[in-house]
Design a protein around this motif. Structure first.
Motif, PDB file in Angstrom:
ATOM      1  N   LEU A 154       2.506  97.989  17.615  1.00  0.00           N
ATOM      2  CA  LEU A 154       2.998  96.744  18.215  1.00  0.00           C
ATOM      3  C   LEU A 154       2.493  95.523  17.444  1.00  0.00           C
ATOM      4  CD1 LEU A 154       2.595  97.683  21.983  1.00  0.00           C
ATOM      5  CD2 LEU A 154       4.751  97.192  20.806  1.00  0.00           C
ATOM      6  N   GLY A 155       1.248  95.585  16.956  1.00  0.00           N
ATOM      7  CA  GLY A 155       0.709  94.481  16.176  1.00  0.00           C
ATOM      8  C   GLY A 155       1.420  94.315  14.844  1.00  0.00           C
ATOM      9  N   LEU A 156       1.711  95.425  14.167  1.00  0.00           N
ATOM     10  CA  LEU A 156       2.391  95.352  12.875  1.00  0.00           C
ATOM     11  C   LEU A 156       3.837  94.905  13.030  1.00  0.00           C
ATOM     12  CD1 LEU A 156       0.961  98.581  11.181  1.00  0.00           C
ATOM     13  CD2 LEU A 156       0.223  96.204  10.889  1.00  0.00           C
ATOM     14  N   LEU A 157       4.502  95.363  14.099  1.00  0.00           N
ATOM     15  CA  LEU A 157       5.858  94.881  14.365  1.00  0.00           C
ATOM     16  C   LEU A 157       5.856  93.374  14.612  1.00  0.00           C
ATOM     17  CD1 LEU A 157       7.276  97.657  16.729  1.00  0.00           C
ATOM     18  CD2 LEU A 157       8.086  97.126  14.434  1.00  0.00           C
ATOM     19  N   ALA A 158       4.874  92.913  15.385  1.00  0.00           N
ATOM     20  CA  ALA A 158       4.787  91.484  15.684  1.00  0.00           C
ATOM     21  C   ALA A 158       4.537  90.679  14.410  1.00  0.00           C
ATOM     22  CB  ALA A 158       3.681  91.238  16.709  1.00  0.00           C
ATOM     23  N   LEU A 159       3.723  91.192  13.512  1.00  0.00           N
ATOM     24  CA  LEU A 159       3.480  90.509  12.237  1.00  0.00           C
ATOM     25  C   LEU A 159       4.770  90.351  11.445  1.00  0.00           C
ATOM     26  CD1 LEU A 159       0.197  91.853  10.549  1.00  0.00           C
ATOM     27  CD2 LEU A 159       0.785  89.488  11.081  1.00  0.00           C
ATOM     28  N   ALA A 160       5.554  91.432  11.374  1.00  0.00           N
ATOM     29  CA  ALA A 160       6.790  91.397  10.598  1.00  0.00           C
ATOM     30  C   ALA A 160       7.810  90.452  11.204  1.00  0.00           C
ATOM     31  CB  ALA A 160       7.378  92.801  10.497  1.00  0.00           C
ATOM     32  N   ARG A 161       7.669  90.181  12.510  1.00  0.00           N
ATOM     33  CA  ARG A 161       8.660  89.367  13.200  1.00  0.00           C
ATOM     34  C   ARG A 161       8.159  87.965  13.523  1.00  0.00           C
ATOM     35  NH1 ARG A 161      10.624  94.512  16.944  1.00  0.00           N
ATOM     36  NH2 ARG A 161      11.993  95.399  15.338  1.00  0.00           N
ATOM     37  N   GLY A 162       6.961  87.650  13.066  1.00  0.00           N
ATOM     38  CA  GLY A 162       6.464  86.289  13.252  1.00  0.00           C
ATOM     39  C   GLY A 162       5.925  85.983  14.625  1.00  0.00           C
ATOM     40  N   GLN A 163       5.586  87.024  15.383  1.00  0.00           N
ATOM     41  CA  GLN A 163       5.047  86.819  16.729  1.00  0.00           C
ATOM     42  C   GLN A 163       3.512  86.846  16.637  1.00  0.00           C
ATOM     43  OE1 GLN A 163       6.979  90.097  18.651  1.00  0.00           O
ATOM     44  NE2 GLN A 163       9.002  89.203  18.452  1.00  0.00           N
ATOM     45  N   TRP A 164       2.950  85.716  16.211  1.00  0.00           N
ATOM     46  CA  TRP A 164       1.546  85.703  15.790  1.00  0.00           C
ATOM     47  C   TRP A 164       0.586  85.980  16.947  1.00  0.00           C
ATOM     48  CZ3 TRP A 164       3.173  86.224  11.347  1.00  0.00           C
ATOM     49  CH2 TRP A 164       4.110  85.397  10.752  1.00  0.00           C
ATOM     50  N   ALA A 165       0.818  85.380  18.099  1.00  0.00           N
ATOM     51  CA  ALA A 165      -0.105  85.593  19.226  1.00  0.00           C
ATOM     52  C   ALA A 165      -0.112  87.057  19.650  1.00  0.00           C
ATOM     53  CB  ALA A 165       0.292  84.700  20.398  1.00  0.00           C
ATOM     54  N   ALA A 166       1.081  87.654  19.732  1.00  0.00           N
ATOM     55  CA  ALA A 166       1.161  89.067  20.112  1.00  0.00           C
ATOM     56  C   ALA A 166       0.494  89.935  19.054  1.00  0.00           C
ATOM     57  CB  ALA A 166       2.621  89.478  20.296  1.00  0.00           C
ATOM     58  N   ALA A 167       0.695  89.583  17.785  1.00  0.00           N
ATOM     59  CA  ALA A 167       0.076  90.357  16.708  1.00  0.00           C
ATOM     60  C   ALA A 167      -1.440  90.333  16.835  1.00  0.00           C
ATOM     61  CB  ALA A 167       0.506  89.802  15.353  1.00  0.00           C
ATOM     62  N   ALA A 168      -1.998  89.154  17.071  1.00  0.00           N
ATOM     63  CA  ALA A 168      -3.452  89.040  17.197  1.00  0.00           C
ATOM     64  C   ALA A 168      -3.973  89.861  18.370  1.00  0.00           C
ATOM     65  CB  ALA A 168      -3.841  87.575  17.359  1.00  0.00           C
ATOM     66  N   THR A 169      -3.285  89.765  19.509  1.00  0.00           N
ATOM     67  CA  THR A 169      -3.718  90.501  20.706  1.00  0.00           C
ATOM     68  C   THR A 169      -3.755  91.997  20.449  1.00  0.00           C
ATOM     69  OG1 THR A 169      -2.842  88.805  22.188  1.00  0.00           O
ATOM     70  CG2 THR A 169      -3.163  91.001  23.114  1.00  0.00           C
ATOM     71  N   HIS A 170      -2.679  92.533  19.893  1.00  0.00           N
ATOM     72  CA  HIS A 170      -2.609  93.985  19.676  1.00  0.00           C
ATOM     73  C   HIS A 170      -3.565  94.445  18.584  1.00  0.00           C
ATOM     74  CE1 HIS A 170       0.577  94.839  22.477  1.00  0.00           C
ATOM     75  NE2 HIS A 170       1.335  93.889  21.962  1.00  0.00           N
ATOM     76  N   LEU A 171      -3.653  93.706  17.496  1.00  0.00           N
ATOM     77  CA  LEU A 171      -4.514  94.146  16.399  1.00  0.00           C
ATOM     78  C   LEU A 171      -5.988  94.121  16.797  1.00  0.00           C
ATOM     79  CD1 LEU A 171      -2.643  92.358  13.474  1.00  0.00           C
ATOM     80  CD2 LEU A 171      -2.716  94.819  13.932  1.00  0.00           C
ATOM     81  N   GLU A 172      -6.350  93.203  17.662  1.00  0.00           N
ATOM     82  CA  GLU A 172      -7.735  93.162  18.161  1.00  0.00           C
ATOM     83  C   GLU A 172      -8.089  94.441  18.926  1.00  0.00           C
ATOM     84  OE1 GLU A 172     -10.194  90.900  18.093  1.00  0.00           O
ATOM     85  OE2 GLU A 172      -9.270  89.141  17.184  1.00  0.00           O
ATOM     86  N   LEU A 173      -7.070  95.136  19.463  1.00  0.00           N
ATOM     87  CA  LEU A 173      -7.296  96.307  20.309  1.00  0.00           C
ATOM     88  C   LEU A 173      -7.095  97.620  19.569  1.00  0.00           C
ATOM     89  CD1 LEU A 173      -5.524  94.957  23.518  1.00  0.00           C
ATOM     90  CD2 LEU A 173      -7.986  95.220  23.159  1.00  0.00           C
ATOM     91  N   THR A 174      -7.129  97.574  18.246  1.00  0.00           N
ATOM     92  CA  THR A 174      -6.974  98.802  17.453  1.00  0.00           C
ATOM     93  C   THR A 174      -8.298  99.505  17.188  1.00  0.00           C
ATOM     94  OG1 THR A 174      -7.161  97.512  15.411  1.00  0.00           O
ATOM     95  CG2 THR A 174      -4.931  97.920  16.268  1.00  0.00           C
ATOM     96  N   GLY A 175      -9.397  98.883  17.606  1.00  0.00           N
ATOM     97  CA  GLY A 175     -10.716  99.441  17.307  1.00  0.00           C
ATOM     98  C   GLY A 175     -11.366  98.801  16.099  1.00  0.00           C
ATOM     99  N   ALA A 176     -10.677  97.845  15.486  1.00  0.00           N
ATOM    100  CA  ALA A 176     -11.237  97.192  14.300  1.00  0.00           C
ATOM    101  C   ALA A 176     -12.543  96.484  14.611  1.00  0.00           C
ATOM    102  CB  ALA A 176     -10.228  96.189  13.737  1.00  0.00           C
ATOM    103  N   ARG A 177     -12.715  96.029  15.848  1.00  0.00           N
ATOM    104  CA  ARG A 177     -13.935  95.320  16.232  1.00  0.00           C
ATOM    105  C   ARG A 177     -15.044  96.263  16.692  1.00  0.00           C
ATOM    106  NH1 ARG A 177     -11.977  91.739  13.839  1.00  0.00           N
ATOM    107  NH2 ARG A 177     -10.946  89.871  14.652  1.00  0.00           N
ATOM    108  N   THR A 178     -14.681  97.501  17.017  1.00  0.00           N
ATOM    109  CA  THR A 178     -15.658  98.459  17.552  1.00  0.00           C
ATOM    110  C   THR A 178     -15.570  99.765  16.769  1.00  0.00           C
ATOM    111  OG1 THR A 178     -14.018  99.157  19.199  1.00  0.00           O
ATOM    112  CG2 THR A 178     -15.617  97.476  19.878  1.00  0.00           C
ATOM    113  N   PRO A 179     -15.935  99.746  15.498  1.00  0.00           N
ATOM    114  CA  PRO A 179     -15.729 100.928  14.656  1.00  0.00           C
ATOM    115  C   PRO A 179     -16.476 102.172  15.137  1.00  0.00           C
ATOM    116  CG  PRO A 179     -17.145  99.303  13.570  1.00  0.00           C
ATOM    117  CD  PRO A 179     -16.550  98.629  14.762  1.00  0.00           C
TER     118      PRO A 179
END
Length: 936
Positions: A663-688
């Protein structure tokens, strides 16, 4: 519904439009008239009449309402006289017949406007004069509506008056009565067979229960929300039988598992009116939670022959019981059953449940689940343990994890249990928990079980193993899960087969930040155990973990072993492991970029999972399917699929994090920046430490690109550093292609060439002897970026990357690489370069990558290249043009015109024109309306 509070205002009238329309038509246009509204208690007769009265206000200026009361001795003409009390102002100034003086004594509120009596009436004629007086008053009030509610409780005088009135009614009078036909003596609401006088229009309006959709609509109105889910509506319908009164009471009353007071009183009133035999039958029925045959009810209530038939007929006529399919009987709705059940004395309830155990135990096959529940409620502990465990075994065999878990938890709470019983039930509970999806609830059960002193060391090791495997499914407990599994290996020294399952789980490299070298010993040990294992289910389980892990880390030698995986199991347990093996392998093949192979194994694995009831495996497979669709460009409807799955499986880390990534990558490709940030934050990138590492690394790459898009180079560098720290600790460079591309771009944007070169060296070293097609393609892109930064030509590298992605069947990644290659050509100019970059925009448009396509078009416009019109002013008619569809999709997300202009590289004025066109073509009145238009 969580978070919703019932409204204090009456709910809207739902599902009665036709009935209301017919009633209003008669009352307004067909006087004199009689409308009979019939239906069972709680079906909404009064609600319909209330809506009718409100709807005719102004058209029918006089509305008189009276209600019959259930009293030991009904008031003579009570509802009619009650209705007339407010007529003083209406009658003032009217010329009234002397006969109306008969009302002075019975309606004192009207005495001041009624004529004085001439002589005393002869008692023999009192009733006739009174009826005439009532009709006379109703004849001078003009257009009038007389409503008499609950006619089934009317006294004989009221019924006689209504018959008198309707035999020759005033020309402008409409009468509406409501009643329950089952409570009317002889089924005749007016007391006898009666036909209104000539010229009287009659209408019978029968109200029935609401269906599931209508219950959902009513629930939304009561709760003050836009809609409720289908599951909520279905559950409400089952509990209430679709009766609006019950729906509203359930939603307005605290949900303590009981029955709302008004529902309980309504049911008690009906039961109290039954004969003793019928009451015994209804009490017996209340201990069952599903329809029962009449013969079974007779056995429960000690009734047979004519007595049984009479009792059943009476209970159905009231109506308390309803006849179901195939000659069974049950309550009108679940609330009625619970109300009756709670009214039965505790000792009598236990006796009835004990009788049910004796009767059901003689059936073949015995209904184990029902027997267990009846045994519990009859306080028969031995029977409960016997039937409950057999029912749990049956549920486990059918992969019904929820039923098995619930039963076993219940049995483990029984006192006292022997150590052997605790061991046996505890092991089964762990097995059931692994089959289910409610990880948090299962963990909450297994954790305290570990501390149970009655549990033997061997059984404790097995429970610990199950707990560890469960904890590994949650994003915040991955590390704890590994710790439990390592402890379980020691606990299970005497059970090498179970210890092997722990070893196999510990060998998986996907979760957390544990370095690959630290997992290698577990991986080799699991592979060795699988080679000598004779237990088919365990062997397939080990192979599933080992082969999937080796493919994911890029071991080239394991590819020859893929065809050796079994395609079917000999037992249900083996079949579940076959499903897991192929679904795991599909996920690993997707990660490294072998999409065709991944799709084949995914199809096989999902079928095996469906056939064997492996719900958790099926859930992970569906998220893999979503990720695979993203890679292969099957983007149509992908966001909706991912969102739906996320709502269902948000608590499972392996599923949720992957869906957030897509969902984050789709939002990036479509210019939906807020949605992209929300989803990408929840991929585990912050809690490896608690993340699914391949997903977390791609999530970090997305966060880098998001920062670069905002021209926030320091943040991009920070995100790149965090992702690379995980990659370098994990040492699985097969997963780092996406991150490497983004990190090189970030470092070069910051002028940190040495850091970018270090990334390339790390990837080159990490791919030595590793088979990872996606990361190998990304390495070409990284080299090309370094070449361009150094003033050289990166086109050959970008072209190599694009062709590699095309060969893999990854159109979006290929389009990004072609864009880099074409950009280099574009700087040199020429028609061929312009055509190539136009093709690049078309590639993005084919994927609906809105922002990426707009970026390419914007670059061409900046060079003075005319691009085809996308406004759709000609050629599209009432259909949306491609550009209008892009604008519409962004409007759905709630973006402003300025934000949409930024995404699509347009002016705000142009976006405003497109917005107006979209609203016009879709027939919508506002931007808010488009958000609920379900545009895809």
């Amino acid at each position: 519904m969580p978070g919703a509070q019932p409204s204090s205002t009456p709910a809207v009238l739902v599902g009665r439009a036709a009935e209301l329309g017919r009633s209003r038509s008669v009352v307004v246009g067909c006087r004199p008239a009689l409308v009979q509204v019939e239906g069972e208690a709680g079906v909404g007769k009064s609600r319909l009449v209330g809506e009718l009265v409100a709807g005719v206000a102004g058209v029918v200026p006089v509305v008189l309402t009276g209600r019959c009361q259930r009293t030991p001795e009904p008031f003579v003409l009570g509802p009619v006289l009650e209705a007339l009390r407010g007529l003083r102002h209406v009658l003032a100034g009217c010329e009234l017949s002397p006969v109306t003086a008969a009302l002075r004594a019975v309606v004192p509120e009207l005495a001041c406007v009624l004529p004085a009596p001439v002589t005393a009436a002869d008692p023999r004629f009192d009733r006739h004069l009174l009826f005439r007086a009532l009709r006379e008053v109703l004849s001078v009030t003009g257009p009038t509506l007389l409503v008499v509610e609950d006619l089934h409780w009317a006294d004989e005088a009221t019924l006689a008056f209504l018959r008198f009135l309707l035999s020759d009614p005033p020309a402008r009078l409409a009468v509406v009565v409501t009643f329950r036909r089952e409570d009317v003596v002889g089924g005749m609401p007016l007391g006898t067979a009666f036909r209104p006088g000539a010229g009287v229009t009659t209408e019978i309006v029968e109200l029935t229960a609401l269906d599931v959709a209508q219950v959902g609509e009513l629930a939304a109105a009561v709760l003050g929300v836009e809609a409720v889910g289908e599951a909520v509506a279905t559950e409400l319908h089952e509990r209430t039988g679709g009766l609006p009164f019950c729906v509203e009471e359930v939603l307005r009353a605290p949900d303590d598992g009981g029955v709302p007071v008004r529902v309980r009183e309504s049911v008690a009133e009906r039961v109290a009116a039954l004969t003793p035999d019928a009451r015994r039958l209804v009490h017996a029925a209340s201990v069952f939670t599903a329809p029962v045959t009449a013969s079974r009810l007779g056995e429960m209530a000690d009734l047979s022959g004519q007595r049984l038939r009479a009792a059943v007929d009476e209970a159905v006529a009231r109506p308390i019981l309803h006849q179901q399919e195939e000659g069974t009987y049950w309550f009108r709705h679940g609330l009625a059953r619970r109300a009756v059940y709670r009214a039965v004395g505790a000792m009598h309830r236990a006796e009835l449940h004990a009788r049910a155990v004796r009767l059901l135990a003689a059936t073949d096959p015995p209904p184990l689940l029902q027997l267990a529940e009846h045994s519990r409620l009859a306080h028969r502990r031995a029977d409960l343990l016997s039937y409950g465990e057999r029912a749990a075994d049956q549920a486990l065999a059918a992969a019904d994890a929820a039923t098995a878990t619930s039963l076993l938890r219940q049995l483990l709470a029984e006192e006292p249990l022997s150590g052997e019983e605790v061991d046996r039930l505890g092991r089964k509970l762990g097995e059931a928990a692994l089959l289910g999806l409610d990880v948090a609830a299962s963990v909450a059960v297994l954790h305290p079980l570990l501390a149970d002193e009655r549990l033997s060391p061997a059984a404790r090791g097995e429970v610990r193993m199950h707990l560890g495997l469960l904890l590994a499914r949650q994003s915040d407990t991955l590390a704890e899960g590994r710790a439990q599994l390592e402890l379980a290996v020691a606990d299970l020294a005497g059970r090498p087969d179970l210890a092997a399952r722990c070893v196999s789980a510990l060998a998986q490299p996907f979760n957390g930040d544990a370095p690959l070298p630290s997992l290698t010993r577990w991986l080799h040990e699991a592979d060795a155990i699988a080679g000598r294992c004779e237990d088919g289910e365990l062997r397939i389980s080990l192979v599933a973990n080992v082969v999937g892990s080796l493919v994911a880390v890029g071991d080239p030698d394991v590819l020859d072993r893929l065809d050796t995986l079994p395609q079917a199991g000999r037992t249900p347990g083996e079949q579940r492991q076959v499903a897991r093996a192929h679904c795991n392998l599909a996920d690993s093949l997707t990660i490294v970029g072998r999409f065709d192979q991944a799709a084949g194994h995914l199809r096989l694995g999902m079928k095996a999972a469906q056939d064997s009831g492996a719900r958790y495996v099926l859930s992970t497979a569906r998220s893999t399917q979503v990720r695979l669709s993203w890679f292969t460009g099957e983007w149509h409807g992908l966001a909706a699929r991912a969102t739906s799955l996320l709502a269902e499986h948000h608590g499972l880390v392996a599923v949720a994090s992957e869906l957030h990534l897509v969902l984050g990558l789709l939002a990036l490709a479509r210019g939906q920046w807020a949605a992209a940030a929300t989803h990408l934050e929840l991929t585990g990138a912050r809690t490896p430490r608690d993340a699914v590492t391949p997903v977390a690394l791609s999530g970090s790459a997305g966060l880098v690109r998001l920062a670069l898009r905002d021209d926030d180079v320091p943040r991009a560098v920070h995100e790149a550093g965090a992702g690379l720290a995980l990659a370098r600790r994990k040492q699985v460079w097969a997963w780092a292609g996406d991150l490497a591309e983004a990190a090189v771009d970030a470092y070069l944007a910051a002028g940190r060439t040495h850091d970018a070169e270090a990334v390339v060296r790390d990837v080159e070293d990490g791919l030595a002897g590793v088979s990872a097609p996606l990361t190998a393609a990304a390495l070409h892109t990284c080299r090309g970026a370094l070449a361009v930064h150094a003033g050289g030509d990166g086109t050959p590298c970008f072209t190599a990357a694009a062709r590699a992605y095309d060969d893999r069947g990854a159109p979006y990644l290929a389009a990004l690489a072609w864009e880099r290659a074409d950009s280099a050509l574009l700087r040199r100019g020429g028609p061929a370069a312009i055509a190539a970059h136009t093709r690049c925009a078309e590639r993005f448009e084919a994927l609906d990558a809105t922002h990426d396509a707009a970026r390419c078009r914007h670059l061409l416009r900046g060079l003075g290249v005319t691009t085809p019109s996308r406004r759709g002013s000609r050629g599209y008619g009432d259909d949306l043009s491609p550009r209008e569809r892009e604008v519409a999709r962004l409007l759905v997300t709630g973006l402003t015109n300025n934000q949409i202009a930024e995404v699509l590289f347009l002016s705000p004025r142009t976006v405003e024109q497109h917005t107006s066109s979209v609203l016009r073509k879709l027939g919508l009145g506002s931007r808010r309306a488009i958000r609920s238009s379900h545009l895809t």
